[in-house]
Design a protein around this motif. Sequence first.
Motif: not given
Length: 298
Positions: A145-152, A164-173
């Motif tokens: 899994v990737l530390a993905a934040l944005g659309p790309r 994906v495994h994002p760090f420190l993101q709100p529910v909206a993300h």
Amino acid sequence: METRSRLGRFGVWVAPFTLLETPVAVQRSQFARIERLGYGSLWSGETPPGTSTGGREVFTQHGLMLAATEHIVVGTGIANISSRAAVAMHTGAATLAEAYPGRFVLGLGGHAGERPLTQLREYLDAMDQAAQRLTQLPAPAYPRVLAALGPRAHHLAVDRADGVHPFLQPVAHTAAARAAVGPDRLVIAHQAVLLDTDADTARSRLRAVLAMGAGAPLSPYTVHYLRLGYGESDVTGQRSDRLVDDLLAWGERADVAARLTAQLDAGADHVLVHPFAADLPAAVDQLEQLAPLLFDAA
């Protein structure tokens, strides 16, 4: 997907510096305690080379987690691509996957600088080439899994990873990530928590984390928070209460459990609970307090 069913609803994320402050003998007993509480996974990260906080080598650390437990899934969140060659990343992951079938997930990240996604894509290419070349190494499939934040980054995860495994993101993300990667990819959310009803104390803990790098003006996190709709006043200076409260679930047990459930409702397959604590036993104390609310409701 087998990994999705193995993970269950809630897992645990422990900060690298928390593990660095905890002797290995104590870690072993606490990892087993986390498993007994019912959490489905156990993760930690790896700081970039040269970071002042430091941490233990990621595959050694996660091997300790696997050896100290019996069935819990263990994941790197994340193994930093700037810390080792792609061949070492693959062989480390393949070795743990062989030793503990079905129990290891490789989370990758740490891409930075110019053209970070190109850098990550090329790294994934090199990992895949190593897997094809090293035919003498048993190579059981391991999810990545990737530390993905944005659309790309989400698009890259759809093409080249299991989620994906994002760090420190709100529910909206989490909702945005689910919409971007579709139903077939994993969304493994991270949620910082603190069982403390004092607003100033709780918020100061999160602000200290942001000050360590994630909240720097040009960091990918700051750029992403702006993309999510936060304003300049939210992401500059001490960061607004609005942003801090969206990133950190604090308060009574019921308040924190409600936020964790909200991450699931927004589309997460699995939510990693990250207790802010001075050491691992203190972190697990918070996990123990939360467990009845998380698993009795499951």
